[in-house]
Design an enzyme around this catalytic site. Structure first.
Site, PDB file in Angstrom:
ATOM      1  N   TYR A 136      63.698  -7.814  -5.012  1.00 43.18           N
ATOM      2  CA  TYR A 136      64.274  -6.475  -5.141  1.00 43.18           C
ATOM      3  C   TYR A 136      63.419  -5.456  -4.365  1.00 43.18           C
ATOM      4  O   TYR A 136      63.903  -4.432  -3.926  1.00 43.18           O
ATOM      5  CB  TYR A 136      64.273  -6.038  -6.609  1.00 43.18           C
ATOM      6  CG  TYR A 136      65.404  -6.554  -7.461  1.00 43.18           C
ATOM      7  CD1 TYR A 136      66.169  -7.658  -7.099  1.00 43.18           C
ATOM      8  CD2 TYR A 136      65.710  -5.920  -8.674  1.00 43.18           C
ATOM      9  CE1 TYR A 136      67.196  -8.119  -7.916  1.00 43.18           C
ATOM     10  CE2 TYR A 136      66.737  -6.367  -9.482  1.00 43.18           C
ATOM     11  CZ  TYR A 136      67.471  -7.472  -9.115  1.00 43.18           C
ATOM     12  OH  TYR A 136      68.482  -7.907  -9.926  1.00 43.18           O
ATOM     13  N   GLY A 137      62.133  -5.782  -4.251  1.00 43.66           N
ATOM     14  CA  GLY A 137      61.158  -4.795  -3.788  1.00 43.66           C
ATOM     15  C   GLY A 137      61.299  -4.351  -2.349  1.00 43.66           C
ATOM     16  O   GLY A 137      60.708  -3.357  -1.940  1.00 43.66           O
TER      17      GLY A 137
ATOM     18  N   CYS B 259      59.958  -5.885 -14.710  1.00 44.61           N
ATOM     19  CA  CYS B 259      59.975  -5.777 -13.256  1.00 44.61           C
ATOM     20  C   CYS B 259      59.607  -4.333 -12.932  1.00 44.61           C
ATOM     21  O   CYS B 259      60.266  -3.396 -13.406  1.00 44.61           O
ATOM     22  CB  CYS B 259      61.387  -6.098 -12.757  1.00 44.61           C
ATOM     23  SG  CYS B 259      61.617  -5.828 -11.001  1.00 44.61           S
ATOM     24  N   ASN B 260      58.533  -4.167 -12.178  1.00 47.92           N
ATOM     25  CA  ASN B 260      58.089  -2.804 -11.853  1.00 47.92           C
ATOM     26  C   ASN B 260      59.113  -2.081 -10.990  1.00 47.92           C
ATOM     27  O   ASN B 260      59.358  -0.892 -11.157  1.00 47.92           O
ATOM     28  CB  ASN B 260      56.761  -2.863 -11.103  1.00 47.92           C
ATOM     29  CG  ASN B 260      55.621  -3.282 -12.001  1.00 47.92           C
ATOM     30  OD1 ASN B 260      54.910  -2.449 -12.523  1.00 47.92           O
ATOM     31  ND2 ASN B 260      55.452  -4.572 -12.208  1.00 47.92           N
ATOM     32  N   THR B 261      59.694  -2.823 -10.039  1.00 48.93           N
ATOM     33  CA  THR B 261      60.654  -2.200  -9.128  1.00 48.93           C
ATOM     34  C   THR B 261      61.844  -1.669  -9.932  1.00 48.93           C
ATOM     35  O   THR B 261      62.251  -0.510  -9.771  1.00 48.93           O
ATOM     36  CB  THR B 261      61.116  -3.236  -8.079  1.00 48.93           C
ATOM     37  OG1 THR B 261      59.966  -3.920  -7.580  1.00 48.93           O
ATOM     38  CG2 THR B 261      61.851  -2.575  -6.947  1.00 48.93           C
TER      39      THR B 261
ATOM     40  N   CYS C 287      53.267  -5.242  -9.974  1.00 46.98           N
ATOM     41  CA  CYS C 287      54.415  -6.135  -9.782  1.00 46.98           C
ATOM     42  C   CYS C 287      54.165  -7.319 -10.694  1.00 46.98           C
ATOM     43  O   CYS C 287      53.046  -7.866 -10.712  1.00 46.98           O
ATOM     44  CB  CYS C 287      54.484  -6.596  -8.318  1.00 46.98           C
ATOM     45  SG  CYS C 287      55.714  -7.893  -8.053  1.00 46.98           S
ATOM     46  N   THR C 288      55.174  -7.705 -11.454  1.00 45.11           N
ATOM     47  CA  THR C 288      54.943  -8.747 -12.463  1.00 45.11           C
ATOM     48  C   THR C 288      54.731 -10.134 -11.845  1.00 45.11           C
ATOM     49  O   THR C 288      54.340 -11.059 -12.549  1.00 45.11           O
ATOM     50  CB  THR C 288      56.104  -8.780 -13.482  1.00 45.11           C
ATOM     51  OG1 THR C 288      57.340  -8.864 -12.768  1.00 45.11           O
ATOM     52  CG2 THR C 288      56.098  -7.553 -14.352  1.00 45.11           C
ATOM     53  N   HIS C 289      54.985 -10.266 -10.551  1.00 44.79           N
ATOM     54  CA  HIS C 289      54.665 -11.533  -9.887  1.00 44.79           C
ATOM     55  C   HIS C 289      53.148 -11.685  -9.663  1.00 44.79           C
ATOM     56  O   HIS C 289      52.638 -12.794  -9.574  1.00 44.79           O
ATOM     57  CB  HIS C 289      55.338 -11.615  -8.507  1.00 44.79           C
ATOM     58  CG  HIS C 289      56.794 -11.960  -8.556  1.00 44.79           C
ATOM     59  ND1 HIS C 289      57.752 -11.109  -9.062  1.00 44.79           N
ATOM     60  CD2 HIS C 289      57.460 -13.063  -8.138  1.00 44.79           C
ATOM     61  CE1 HIS C 289      58.943 -11.670  -8.945  1.00 44.79           C
ATOM     62  NE2 HIS C 289      58.800 -12.862  -8.382  1.00 44.79           N
TER      63      HIS C 289
ATOM     64  N   ASP D 207      63.794  -9.731 -15.078  1.00 41.21           N
ATOM     65  CA  ASP D 207      63.064  -9.563 -13.806  1.00 41.21           C
ATOM     66  C   ASP D 207      63.953 -10.059 -12.673  1.00 41.21           C
ATOM     67  O   ASP D 207      64.941 -10.772 -12.911  1.00 41.21           O
ATOM     68  CB  ASP D 207      61.736 -10.358 -13.821  1.00 41.21           C
ATOM     69  CG  ASP D 207      60.951 -10.169 -12.515  1.00 41.21           C
ATOM     70  OD1 ASP D 207      60.847  -9.026 -12.046  1.00 41.21           O
ATOM     71  OD2 ASP D 207      60.459 -11.171 -11.956  1.00 41.21           O
ATOM     72  N   SER D 208      63.556  -9.698 -11.447  1.00 38.39           N
ATOM     73  CA  SER D 208      64.311 -10.156 -10.283  1.00 38.39           C
ATOM     74  C   SER D 208      64.145 -11.667 -10.059  1.00 38.39           C
ATOM     75  O   SER D 208      64.937 -12.268  -9.352  1.00 38.39           O
ATOM     76  CB  SER D 208      63.824  -9.411  -9.038  1.00 38.39           C
ATOM     77  OG  SER D 208      62.461  -9.723  -8.836  1.00 38.39           O
TER      78      SER D 208
ATOM     79  N   GLU E   1      56.976 -16.855  -5.534  1.00 38.99           N
ATOM     80  CA  GLU E   1      58.248 -17.569  -5.726  1.00 38.99           C
ATOM     81  C   GLU E   1      58.152 -18.994  -5.152  1.00 38.99           C
ATOM     82  O   GLU E   1      58.808 -19.906  -5.624  1.00 38.99           O
ATOM     83  CB  GLU E   1      59.420 -16.806  -5.080  1.00 38.99           C
ATOM     84  CG  GLU E   1      59.780 -15.476  -5.771  1.00 38.99           C
ATOM     85  CD  GLU E   1      60.575 -15.637  -7.081  1.00 38.99           C
ATOM     86  OE1 GLU E   1      61.310 -16.626  -7.234  1.00 38.99           O
ATOM     87  OE2 GLU E   1      60.437 -14.761  -7.959  1.00 38.99           O
TER      88      GLU E   1
HETATM   89  N1  DGL Z   1      58.448  -8.737 -10.090  1.00 40.48           N
HETATM   90  C1  DGL Z   1      59.081  -7.571  -9.635  1.00 40.48           C
HETATM   91  C2  DGL Z   1      58.238  -6.332  -9.804  1.00 40.48           C
HETATM   92  O1  DGL Z   1      57.514  -6.286 -10.773  1.00 40.48           O
HETATM   93  C3  DGL Z   1      59.876  -7.556  -8.399  1.00 40.48           C
HETATM   94  C4  DGL Z   1      59.554  -8.372  -7.241  1.00 40.48           C
HETATM   95  C5  DGL Z   1      60.677  -8.291  -6.231  1.00 40.48           C
HETATM   96  O2  DGL Z   1      61.776  -8.724  -6.565  1.00 40.48           O
HETATM   97  O3  DGL Z   1      60.455  -7.778  -5.140  1.00 40.48           O
HETATM   98  O4  DGL Z   1      58.312  -5.388  -9.052  1.00 40.48           O
END
Ligand code: DGL
Length: 275
Positions: free
Chosen positions: A49-50, A80-82, A191-193, A17-18, A159
Protein backbone atom coordinates in the site's frame (compact mmCIF):
# COMPACT_ATOMS: atom_id res chain seq x y z
CA UNK A 1 -37.65 -20.67 18.09
CA UNK A 2 -35.71 -18.36 20.42
CA UNK A 3 -32.53 -16.84 18.95
CA UNK A 4 -29.70 -16.94 21.46
CA UNK A 5 -27.53 -13.86 21.04
CA UNK A 6 -23.80 -14.22 21.68
CA UNK A 7 -22.59 -11.60 24.20
CA UNK A 8 -20.29 -9.02 22.60
CA UNK A 9 -17.27 -9.79 24.79
CA UNK A 10 -17.12 -13.20 23.08
CA UNK A 11 -16.71 -11.63 19.64
CA UNK A 12 -13.32 -11.55 17.90
CA UNK A 13 -10.77 -8.77 17.51
CA UNK A 14 -10.34 -7.81 13.85
CA UNK A 15 -6.81 -7.02 12.70
CA UNK A 16 -5.98 -5.58 9.29
CA UNK A 17 -2.79 -5.05 7.26
CA UNK A 18 -1.87 -4.85 3.60
CA UNK A 19 0.05 -8.14 3.90
CA UNK A 20 2.03 -10.19 6.34
CA UNK A 21 3.48 -7.27 8.39
CA UNK A 22 0.52 -6.94 10.76
CA UNK A 23 1.44 -10.35 12.15
CA UNK A 24 4.08 -8.55 14.23
CA UNK A 25 1.10 -6.92 15.97
CA UNK A 26 -0.80 -10.23 16.18
CA UNK A 27 2.21 -11.70 18.01
CA UNK A 28 2.14 -8.93 20.62
CA UNK A 29 -1.66 -9.15 21.03
CA UNK A 30 -1.55 -12.93 21.49
CA UNK A 31 1.07 -12.49 24.20
CA UNK A 32 -0.87 -9.81 26.08
CA UNK A 33 -4.43 -11.07 25.47
CA UNK A 34 -4.15 -14.84 24.94
CA UNK A 35 -7.85 -15.54 25.54
CA UNK A 36 -9.10 -13.38 22.69
CA UNK A 37 -10.19 -14.78 19.33
CA UNK A 38 -8.44 -12.96 16.47
CA UNK A 39 -9.44 -12.59 12.86
CA UNK A 40 -6.72 -11.20 10.61
CA UNK A 41 -7.11 -9.88 7.08
CA UNK A 42 -4.00 -9.35 4.93
CA UNK A 43 -4.67 -7.77 1.55
CA UNK A 44 -1.83 -9.74 -0.05
CA UNK A 45 -3.22 -9.31 -3.58
CA UNK A 46 -2.68 -5.54 -3.45
CA UNK A 47 0.32 -5.10 -1.16
CA UNK A 48 2.34 -2.84 -0.96
CA UNK A 49 0.00 0.00 0.00
CA UNK A 50 2.91 2.27 0.88
CA UNK A 51 3.81 3.21 -2.68
CA UNK A 52 0.21 4.04 -3.63
CA UNK A 53 -1.78 7.28 -3.56
CA UNK A 54 -3.63 8.21 -0.37
CA UNK A 55 -7.03 7.82 -2.12
CA UNK A 56 -6.10 4.28 -3.20
CA UNK A 57 -5.07 3.36 0.35
CA UNK A 58 -8.42 4.71 1.61
CA UNK A 59 -10.41 2.74 -1.00
CA UNK A 60 -8.59 -0.58 -0.44
CA UNK A 61 -8.72 -0.24 3.35
CA UNK A 62 -12.44 0.58 3.35
CA UNK A 63 -13.19 -2.50 1.23
CA UNK A 64 -11.18 -4.76 3.53
CA UNK A 65 -12.66 -3.35 6.73
CA UNK A 66 -16.20 -3.75 5.35
CA UNK A 67 -15.36 -7.40 4.74
CA UNK A 68 -13.99 -7.86 8.25
CA UNK A 69 -17.05 -6.17 9.75
CA UNK A 70 -19.27 -8.95 8.35
CA UNK A 71 -17.73 -11.16 11.03
CA UNK A 72 -18.54 -10.74 14.71
CA UNK A 73 -15.94 -8.17 15.70
CA UNK A 74 -15.85 -6.22 18.97
CA UNK A 75 -12.75 -4.08 18.22
CA UNK A 76 -10.56 -3.35 15.23
CA UNK A 77 -6.79 -2.92 15.08
CA UNK A 78 -5.52 -1.24 11.93
CA UNK A 79 -2.11 -2.95 12.07
CA UNK A 80 -0.79 -0.97 9.12
CA UNK A 81 0.84 2.44 9.49
CA UNK A 82 -0.01 3.46 5.94
CA UNK A 83 -3.70 2.67 6.43
CA UNK A 84 -3.66 4.24 9.92
CA UNK A 85 -2.17 7.45 8.52
CA UNK A 86 -4.92 7.87 5.92
CA UNK A 87 -8.08 6.20 7.17
CA UNK A 88 -8.57 6.33 10.95
CA UNK A 89 -10.97 9.33 11.11
CA UNK A 90 -13.04 7.89 8.23
CA UNK A 91 -13.18 4.43 9.84
CA UNK A 92 -14.14 5.89 13.23
CA UNK A 93 -16.96 7.85 11.59
CA UNK A 94 -18.29 4.80 9.76
CA UNK A 95 -17.96 2.00 12.28
CA UNK A 96 -19.11 2.14 15.87
CA UNK A 97 -16.69 -0.31 17.52
CA UNK A 98 -13.38 0.76 19.16
CA UNK A 99 -10.69 1.25 16.48
CA UNK A 100 -6.97 1.37 17.29
CA UNK A 101 -4.28 2.50 14.86
CA UNK A 102 -0.53 1.98 15.16
CA UNK A 103 0.80 5.54 14.90
CA UNK A 104 -0.36 7.09 18.17
CA UNK A 105 0.99 4.27 20.39
CA UNK A 106 4.41 4.38 18.64
CA UNK A 107 4.59 8.18 18.92
CA UNK A 108 3.78 7.97 22.63
CA UNK A 109 6.54 5.46 23.27
CA UNK A 110 9.08 7.62 21.41
CA UNK A 111 8.38 10.97 23.06
CA UNK A 112 9.88 9.89 26.38
CA UNK A 113 13.25 9.41 24.63
CA UNK A 114 13.39 12.66 22.65
CA UNK A 115 15.26 14.68 25.30
CA UNK A 116 18.50 12.95 24.35
CA UNK A 117 18.34 13.59 20.60
CA UNK A 118 16.17 13.54 17.51
CA UNK A 119 13.66 10.75 16.88
CA UNK A 120 14.12 8.84 13.64
CA UNK A 121 11.03 7.53 11.86
CA UNK A 122 11.13 5.03 9.02
CA UNK A 123 8.06 4.01 7.07
CA UNK A 124 6.56 3.60 3.63
CA UNK A 125 6.56 6.49 1.17
CA UNK A 126 2.87 7.13 1.86
CA UNK A 127 3.30 7.13 5.66
CA UNK A 128 6.25 9.53 5.53
CA UNK A 129 4.42 11.77 3.05
CA UNK A 130 1.39 11.93 5.36
CA UNK A 131 3.54 13.48 8.13
CA UNK A 132 1.39 11.55 10.61
CA UNK A 133 4.27 10.62 12.95
CA UNK A 134 5.79 14.10 13.08
CA UNK A 135 2.38 15.61 13.84
CA UNK A 136 1.55 12.99 16.46
CA UNK A 137 4.94 13.37 18.19
CA UNK A 138 4.86 17.17 18.14
CA UNK A 139 1.31 17.23 19.50
CA UNK A 140 2.68 15.36 22.51
CA UNK A 141 5.85 17.50 22.80
CA UNK A 142 6.42 20.32 20.34
CA UNK A 143 10.14 20.41 21.20
CA UNK A 144 10.86 16.93 19.83
CA UNK A 145 12.85 16.89 16.62
CA UNK A 146 11.87 14.24 14.08
CA UNK A 147 13.88 12.93 11.11
CA UNK A 148 11.93 10.76 8.68
CA UNK A 149 12.99 8.44 5.89
CA UNK A 150 10.90 6.28 3.59
CA UNK A 151 12.33 2.80 2.96
CA UNK A 152 10.27 1.36 0.09
CA UNK A 153 12.49 -1.71 -0.46
CA UNK A 154 11.95 -3.08 3.03
CA UNK A 155 8.34 -4.27 2.62
CA UNK A 156 9.15 -6.44 -0.44
CA UNK A 157 12.15 -7.88 1.46
CA UNK A 158 9.88 -8.92 4.34
CA UNK A 159 7.13 -10.23 2.05
CA UNK A 160 9.86 -12.39 0.42
CA UNK A 161 11.11 -13.55 3.82
CA UNK A 162 14.57 -12.07 3.16
CA UNK A 163 15.22 -11.04 6.73
CA UNK A 164 19.01 -11.18 7.17
CA UNK A 165 22.34 -11.29 5.33
CA UNK A 166 24.32 -8.67 3.40
CA UNK A 167 21.52 -7.49 1.08
CA UNK A 168 19.02 -6.35 3.75
CA UNK A 169 21.97 -4.96 5.75
CA UNK A 170 23.32 -2.84 2.86
CA UNK A 171 19.87 -1.55 1.91
CA UNK A 172 19.15 -0.58 5.53
CA UNK A 173 22.57 1.08 5.88
CA UNK A 174 21.93 3.17 2.77
CA UNK A 175 18.51 4.28 4.01
CA UNK A 176 19.60 5.03 7.58
CA UNK A 177 22.98 6.71 7.05
CA UNK A 178 21.61 10.29 6.78
CA UNK A 179 19.61 10.02 10.04
CA UNK A 180 22.44 8.25 11.86
CA UNK A 181 24.69 11.19 10.92
CA UNK A 182 22.11 13.42 12.65
CA UNK A 183 22.64 11.32 15.80
CA UNK A 184 19.12 10.03 16.34
CA UNK A 185 18.68 8.36 19.74
CA UNK A 186 15.53 6.40 18.97
CA UNK A 187 14.09 4.91 15.82
CA UNK A 188 10.37 4.29 15.33
CA UNK A 189 9.62 1.35 13.07
CA UNK A 190 6.75 3.13 11.33
CA UNK A 191 5.68 0.12 9.30
CA UNK A 192 4.44 -3.13 10.79
CA UNK A 193 6.61 -5.12 8.39
CA UNK A 194 9.85 -3.70 9.81
CA UNK A 195 10.00 -5.50 13.20
CA UNK A 196 10.74 -8.63 11.16
CA UNK A 197 14.05 -6.90 10.28
CA UNK A 198 14.75 -5.68 13.82
CA UNK A 199 18.01 -7.62 14.40
CA UNK A 200 19.56 -6.13 11.22
CA UNK A 201 18.17 -2.66 12.00
CA UNK A 202 19.67 -2.80 15.50
CA UNK A 203 23.03 -3.94 14.11
CA UNK A 204 23.12 -1.03 11.65
CA UNK A 205 21.99 1.55 14.25
CA UNK A 206 24.25 0.35 17.06
CA UNK A 207 23.41 0.10 20.76
CA UNK A 208 22.99 3.85 21.30
CA UNK A 209 19.77 3.91 19.30
CA UNK A 210 16.62 2.59 20.96
CA UNK A 211 14.38 0.84 18.47
CA UNK A 212 10.67 1.42 19.03
CA UNK A 213 8.33 -1.21 17.69
CA UNK A 214 4.78 -0.08 18.34
CA UNK A 215 3.31 -3.62 18.42
CA UNK A 216 3.59 -3.92 22.21
CA UNK A 217 2.19 -0.42 22.73
CA UNK A 218 -0.76 -1.32 20.49
CA UNK A 219 -1.44 -4.48 22.50
CA UNK A 220 -1.38 -2.40 25.73
CA UNK A 221 -3.76 0.18 24.23
CA UNK A 222 -6.10 -2.63 23.14
CA UNK A 223 -6.11 -4.17 26.62
CA UNK A 224 -7.00 -0.81 28.18
CA UNK A 225 -9.86 -0.18 25.78
CA UNK A 226 -11.31 -3.70 26.12
CA UNK A 227 -11.27 -3.35 29.93
CA UNK A 228 -12.80 0.13 29.81
CA UNK A 229 -15.67 -1.09 27.62
CA UNK A 230 -16.20 -4.40 29.46
CA UNK A 231 -15.27 -6.30 26.30
CA UNK A 232 -12.51 -8.54 27.61
CA UNK A 233 -13.00 -12.28 27.05
CA UNK A 234 -12.66 -13.85 30.51
CA UNK A 235 -12.86 -17.52 29.51
CA UNK A 236 -10.36 -20.10 30.79
CA UNK A 237 -9.13 -21.39 27.44
CA UNK A 238 -6.87 -19.81 24.78
CA UNK A 239 -8.37 -17.87 21.90
CA UNK A 240 -8.43 -19.02 18.28
CA UNK A 241 -6.91 -17.29 15.27
CA UNK A 242 -8.26 -17.12 11.76
CA UNK A 243 -6.29 -15.63 8.86
CA UNK A 244 -7.83 -14.28 5.66
CA UNK A 245 -5.75 -13.34 2.62
CA UNK A 246 -6.74 -11.95 -0.77
CA UNK A 247 -4.23 -13.99 -2.83
CA UNK A 248 -2.58 -17.41 -2.81
CA UNK A 249 -1.68 -18.17 0.82
CA UNK A 250 1.63 -20.11 0.48
CA UNK A 251 4.00 -17.18 0.94
CA UNK A 252 1.86 -15.70 3.72
CA UNK A 253 2.04 -19.02 5.56
CA UNK A 254 5.82 -19.36 5.08
CA UNK A 255 6.82 -15.82 6.09
CA UNK A 256 4.03 -15.47 8.64
CA UNK A 257 5.18 -18.60 10.48
CA UNK A 258 8.67 -17.07 10.77
CA UNK A 259 7.26 -13.80 12.12
CA UNK A 260 4.96 -15.52 14.63
CA UNK A 261 7.57 -18.12 15.58
CA UNK A 262 5.00 -20.92 15.16
CA UNK A 263 3.29 -22.61 12.24
CA UNK A 264 0.25 -20.77 10.86
CA UNK A 265 -2.90 -22.74 10.12
CA UNK A 266 -6.50 -21.75 9.45
CA UNK A 267 -5.66 -19.52 6.45
CA UNK A 268 -8.41 -18.87 3.94
CA UNK A 269 -8.26 -17.07 0.60
CA UNK A 270 -11.10 -14.59 0.14
CA UNK A 271 -12.33 -12.13 -2.48
CA UNK A 272 -12.85 -8.61 -1.17
CA UNK A 273 -15.63 -6.82 -3.03
CA UNK A 274 -14.64 -3.78 -5.09
CA UNK A 275 -16.97 -0.81 -4.62
N1 DGL B 1 2.76 -2.86 6.91
C1 DGL B 1 2.22 -1.68 6.37
C2 DGL B 1 2.55 -0.45 7.17
O1 DGL B 1 2.64 -0.58 8.37
C3 DGL B 1 2.19 -1.43 4.92
C4 DGL B 1 3.24 -1.89 4.03
C5 DGL B 1 2.81 -1.67 2.59
O2 DGL B 1 1.83 -2.28 2.19
O3 DGL B 1 3.45 -0.88 1.90
O4 DGL B 1 2.67 0.64 6.67
Amino acid sequence: MAIIKQPQHKFSIGIFDSGVGGLTVVKAIRKKLPKEDLIYLGDTARTPYGSKAGETVVRFTRQCIRYLMQHKIKALVVACNTASAYTLPMLRRNFKIPIIGVIQPGAHAAVASCIQGPIGVIGTKATVKSNAYTESIQRLNHKCRVVSQSCPLLVPLVEEGWLDGPIPKNIIKTYLSPMLRKEIRSLILGCTHYPALKPVLQKVCGKRVRIIDSAEEVAKALEIILDAKGLRNMRETSGKQKYLVTDIPEQFIRVGSTILGRPISNVQRIAVLEE
